[in-house]
Write an enzyme that holds these catalytic residues in place. Structure first.
Site, PDB file in Angstrom:
ATOM      1  N   HIS A 205       0.805  -1.237   0.000  1.00 59.79           N
ATOM      2  CA  HIS A 205       0.000   0.000   0.000  1.00 59.79           C
ATOM      3  C   HIS A 205       0.828   1.273   0.000  1.00 59.79           C
ATOM      4  CE1 HIS A 205       0.858   0.071   4.333  1.00 59.79           C
ATOM      5  NE2 HIS A 205       0.577   1.364   4.259  1.00 59.79           N
TER       6      HIS A 205
HETATM    7  C1  UD1 Z   1      -2.004   6.181   5.088  1.00 60.52           C
HETATM    8  C2  UD1 Z   1      -0.699   6.721   5.663  1.00 60.52           C
HETATM    9  C3  UD1 Z   1       0.353   5.631   5.673  1.00 60.52           C
HETATM   10  C4  UD1 Z   1      -0.153   4.385   6.353  1.00 60.52           C
HETATM   11  C5  UD1 Z   1      -1.485   3.963   5.787  1.00 60.52           C
HETATM   12  C6  UD1 Z   1      -2.057   2.828   6.595  1.00 60.52           C
HETATM   13  C7  UD1 Z   1      -0.254   9.113   5.246  1.00 60.52           C
HETATM   14  C8  UD1 Z   1       0.505  10.061   4.423  1.00 60.52           C
HETATM   15  N1  UD1 Z   1      -0.177   7.824   4.857  1.00 60.52           N
HETATM   16  O1  UD1 Z   1      -1.738   5.832   3.739  1.00 60.52           O
HETATM   17  O2  UD1 Z   1       1.499   6.090   6.367  1.00 60.52           O
HETATM   18  O3  UD1 Z   1       0.795   3.363   6.186  1.00 60.52           O
HETATM   19  O4  UD1 Z   1      -2.418   5.066   5.833  1.00 60.52           O
HETATM   20  O5  UD1 Z   1      -2.992   2.086   5.886  1.00 60.52           O
HETATM   21  O6  UD1 Z   1      -0.905   9.484   6.177  1.00 60.52           O
HETATM   22  N2  UD1 Z   1      -9.068   5.108   0.617  1.00 60.52           N
HETATM   23  C9  UD1 Z   1     -10.319   4.559   0.543  1.00 60.52           C
HETATM   24  N3  UD1 Z   1     -10.976   4.314   1.697  1.00 60.52           N
HETATM   25  C10 UD1 Z   1     -10.462   4.581   2.925  1.00 60.52           C
HETATM   26  C11 UD1 Z   1      -9.179   5.159   2.983  1.00 60.52           C
HETATM   27  C12 UD1 Z   1      -8.496   5.411   1.823  1.00 60.52           C
HETATM   28  O7  UD1 Z   1     -10.845   4.289  -0.539  1.00 60.52           O
HETATM   29  O8  UD1 Z   1     -11.122   4.324   3.942  1.00 60.52           O
HETATM   30  C13 UD1 Z   1      -8.311   5.308  -0.647  1.00 60.52           C
HETATM   31  C14 UD1 Z   1      -8.523   6.685  -1.283  1.00 60.52           C
HETATM   32  O9  UD1 Z   1      -8.531   6.519  -2.669  1.00 60.52           O
HETATM   33  C15 UD1 Z   1      -7.266   7.430  -0.880  1.00 60.52           C
HETATM   34  C16 UD1 Z   1      -6.224   6.331  -0.812  1.00 60.52           C
HETATM   35  O10 UD1 Z   1      -6.919   5.176  -0.384  1.00 60.52           O
HETATM   36  O11 UD1 Z   1      -6.920   8.429  -1.784  1.00 60.52           O
HETATM   37  C17 UD1 Z   1      -5.085   6.621   0.126  1.00 60.52           C
HETATM   38  O12 UD1 Z   1      -5.552   6.926   1.439  1.00 60.52           O
HETATM   39  P1  UD1 Z   1      -4.673   7.870   2.417  1.00 60.52           P
HETATM   40  O13 UD1 Z   1      -5.244   7.841   3.767  1.00 60.52           O
HETATM   41  O14 UD1 Z   1      -4.458   9.186   1.777  1.00 60.52           O
HETATM   42  O15 UD1 Z   1      -3.270   7.161   2.426  1.00 60.52           O
HETATM   43  P2  UD1 Z   1      -2.898   5.648   2.696  1.00 60.52           P
HETATM   44  O16 UD1 Z   1      -2.257   5.113   1.467  1.00 60.52           O
HETATM   45  O17 UD1 Z   1      -4.049   4.920   3.253  1.00 60.52           O
HETATM   46  N1  UDP Z   2      -4.129  -4.880   8.975  1.00 56.18           N
HETATM   47  C1  UDP Z   2      -5.414  -5.413   9.086  1.00 56.18           C
HETATM   48  N2  UDP Z   2      -6.050  -5.807   7.948  1.00 56.18           N
HETATM   49  C2  UDP Z   2      -5.476  -5.726   6.720  1.00 56.18           C
HETATM   50  C3  UDP Z   2      -4.162  -5.197   6.625  1.00 56.18           C
HETATM   51  C4  UDP Z   2      -3.519  -4.762   7.766  1.00 56.18           C
HETATM   52  O1  UDP Z   2      -5.951  -5.527  10.190  1.00 56.18           O
HETATM   53  O2  UDP Z   2      -6.115  -6.123   5.739  1.00 56.18           O
HETATM   54  C5  UDP Z   2      -3.443  -4.443  10.197  1.00 56.18           C
HETATM   55  C6  UDP Z   2      -2.119  -5.117  10.438  1.00 56.18           C
HETATM   56  O3  UDP Z   2      -2.291  -6.336  11.111  1.00 56.18           O
HETATM   57  C7  UDP Z   2      -1.375  -4.077  11.255  1.00 56.18           C
HETATM   58  C8  UDP Z   2      -1.875  -2.765  10.686  1.00 56.18           C
HETATM   59  O4  UDP Z   2      -3.124  -3.071  10.042  1.00 56.18           O
HETATM   60  O5  UDP Z   2      -1.751  -4.147  12.615  1.00 56.18           O
HETATM   61  C9  UDP Z   2      -0.917  -2.235   9.669  1.00 56.18           C
HETATM   62  O6  UDP Z   2      -1.505  -1.184   8.975  1.00 56.18           O
HETATM   63  P1  UDP Z   2      -1.087  -0.742   7.507  1.00 56.18           P
HETATM   64  O7  UDP Z   2      -0.344  -1.828   6.837  1.00 56.18           O
HETATM   65  O8  UDP Z   2      -2.304  -0.235   6.854  1.00 56.18           O
HETATM   66  O9  UDP Z   2      -0.168   0.538   7.775  1.00 56.18           O
HETATM   67  P2  UDP Z   2       1.352   0.759   8.243  1.00 56.18           P
HETATM   68  O10 UDP Z   2       1.623  -0.082   9.432  1.00 56.18           O
HETATM   69  O11 UDP Z   2       2.225   0.453   7.074  1.00 56.18           O
HETATM   70  O12 UDP Z   2       1.397   2.222   8.528  1.00 56.18           O
END
Ligand code: UD1
Ligand code: UDP
Length: 359
Positions: A205
């Protein structure tokens, strides 16, 4: 003591749940939870509140998705208003997302102390949005809770030495608390028709992988070449980029099984029974280590350096499919298992430390 917690993204719900349980038990502490709404799909947000029994947020800012500036800016204005209204003794933030930065920036500007859980982590790559968020948050924080010794050293190297506490990792507390509950309640293994130790669990991601078609293509080439089943819980960001770059062909006639983002119990269960974890997630790298499952990290660097030094985690990047496949084929469980993430009492140490302060 009034604590205002700012959370908004999936990993923050998991990190926050253990401290919220402790706050709830103490009638002298009020925790006001602000959910920024950075993550909003049911399986990226609500499901964790239900499963981990996190109190319903007092405020949901519903900021939704947007560019960094717009998303962080929206949060900043709303959090400031809430802080002025609630006047908490301290603002608590977790990790390194835009929600973390918005919380720490809003609070520090109006002189409300900030406590940062998961302080001091560095990838030393400022192209990552998370690196900017962590650096700024650490420099704005009053109290810094570090999960590992290397994170304490990183802060020291930046001149931050006061009010720094080595606590162990709060995600380890959650694993200890929930692992057996997860294994007994989840039926994901049978639901997906899996044989323990005979499948890979993969997550992708990170923006540096999803937003670059070459890197995403390389990673899908790797996953689609593996001989065992690959379970891929698909983050919404990755789903939309696969569509945008027209990469659906990688899922035809391959062993990849795409599933929706999973709840925590299903995820812990799949992680703990996998032959190997392939990921670019920070949290998933750590959890693989904590569950003693070898991990391949699909990034060029990691903040969780102890997992690499201990040889349970291998950094492979995302640009050369051949070398990644070779690393996967050579990976096996090391004999030694050091414990860099503490003993599962991080939340208790953080809780006790916060109680000691007279904010
Ligand atoms: C964010 C964090 C990242 C973290 C991740 C955990 C920042 C800059 N990044 O990244 O550090 O590892 O969360 O998962 O804060 N979207 C949906 N539904 C949702 C949420 C997101 O469809 O509920 C889609 C949207 O198209 C959005 C994209 O995912 O544009 C990215 O979401 P965003 O929260 O901006 O960043 P993450 O990649 O989730
Ligand atoms: N996680 C979850 N379901 C998923 C993917 C991740 O519950 O489908 C949990 C995972 O076990 C961990 C946390 O989400 O506890 C990690 O989050 P993510 O990978 O979104 O973000 P990051 O840690 O890279 O910021």
């Amino acid at each position: 003591m009034k604590i205002l917690t700012v959370i908004g993204a999936r990993p923050q719900f998991i990190k926050a749940c253990m401290l919220s349980k402790l706050f709830k038990k103490n009638s002298k502490i009020t925790e006001v939870i602000v959910h920024t709404g950075q993550h909003y799909d049911k399986n990226m947000s609500d499901i964790f509140f239900q499963q981990l029994q996190i109190p319903k947020p007092t405020y949901n800012l519903a900021v939704g998705s947007n560019s960094h500036g717009k998303q962080t800016g929206k949060m900043l204005g709303s959090i400031e208003e809430i802080l002025l209204n609630e006047q908490p003794d301290i603002t608590l933030v977790y990790g390194d997302t835009n929600s973390t930065l918005a919380g720490s920036l809003a609070a520090s500007k109006i002189h409300i102390p900030v406590a940062h859980v998961e302080a001091g982590l560095r990838s030393f790559n400022k192209k990552m949005p998370e690196e900017i968020n962590r650096l700024l948050t650490d420099h704005l924080s009053t109290v810094l809770f570090c999960p590992t010794t290397s994170s304490v050293v990183n802060l020291k190297n930046e001149g931050i030495e006061n009010n720094v506490y080595l606590t162990g990792d709060i995600m380890y507390d959650a694993i200890i608390y929930y692992k057996n509950i997860a294994l007994s309640q989840s039926n994901i293994i049978s639901q997906l028709n899996l044989i323990p130790q005979d499948y890979y669990l993969a997550t992708i991601h990170r923006a540096e992988n999803t937003d670059n078609p070459n890197r995403l293509k390389t990673l899908l080439t790797v996953l689609s070449s593996l001989e065992r089943k690959v379970i891929l819980p698909l983050h919404p960001r990755t789903k939309s980029k696969i569509k945008d770059f027209n990469l659906n062909r990688f899922f035809l006639n391959s062993n990849i099984k795409i599933v929706e983002p999973l709840d925590y119990f299903d995820m812990l269960t799949l992680e703990s029974q996998a032959k190997m974890v392939l990921t670019d997630s920070g949290g998933v790298q750590k959890e693989a280590y904590m569950l003693q499952v070898p991990c391949i990290t699909l990034r060029d660097e990691t903040e969780w350096v102890e997992t690499v030094t201990a040889k349970w985690n291998t950094l492979v990047g995302a640009s050369d499919s051949e070398s990644i496949l070779e690393a996967i084929s050579k990976t096996k469980k090391p004999d030694e298992y050091p414990t860099p993430f503490g003993d599962g009492s991080a939340s208790k140490i953080i809780y006790d430390t916060l109680n000691k302060y007279n904010f």
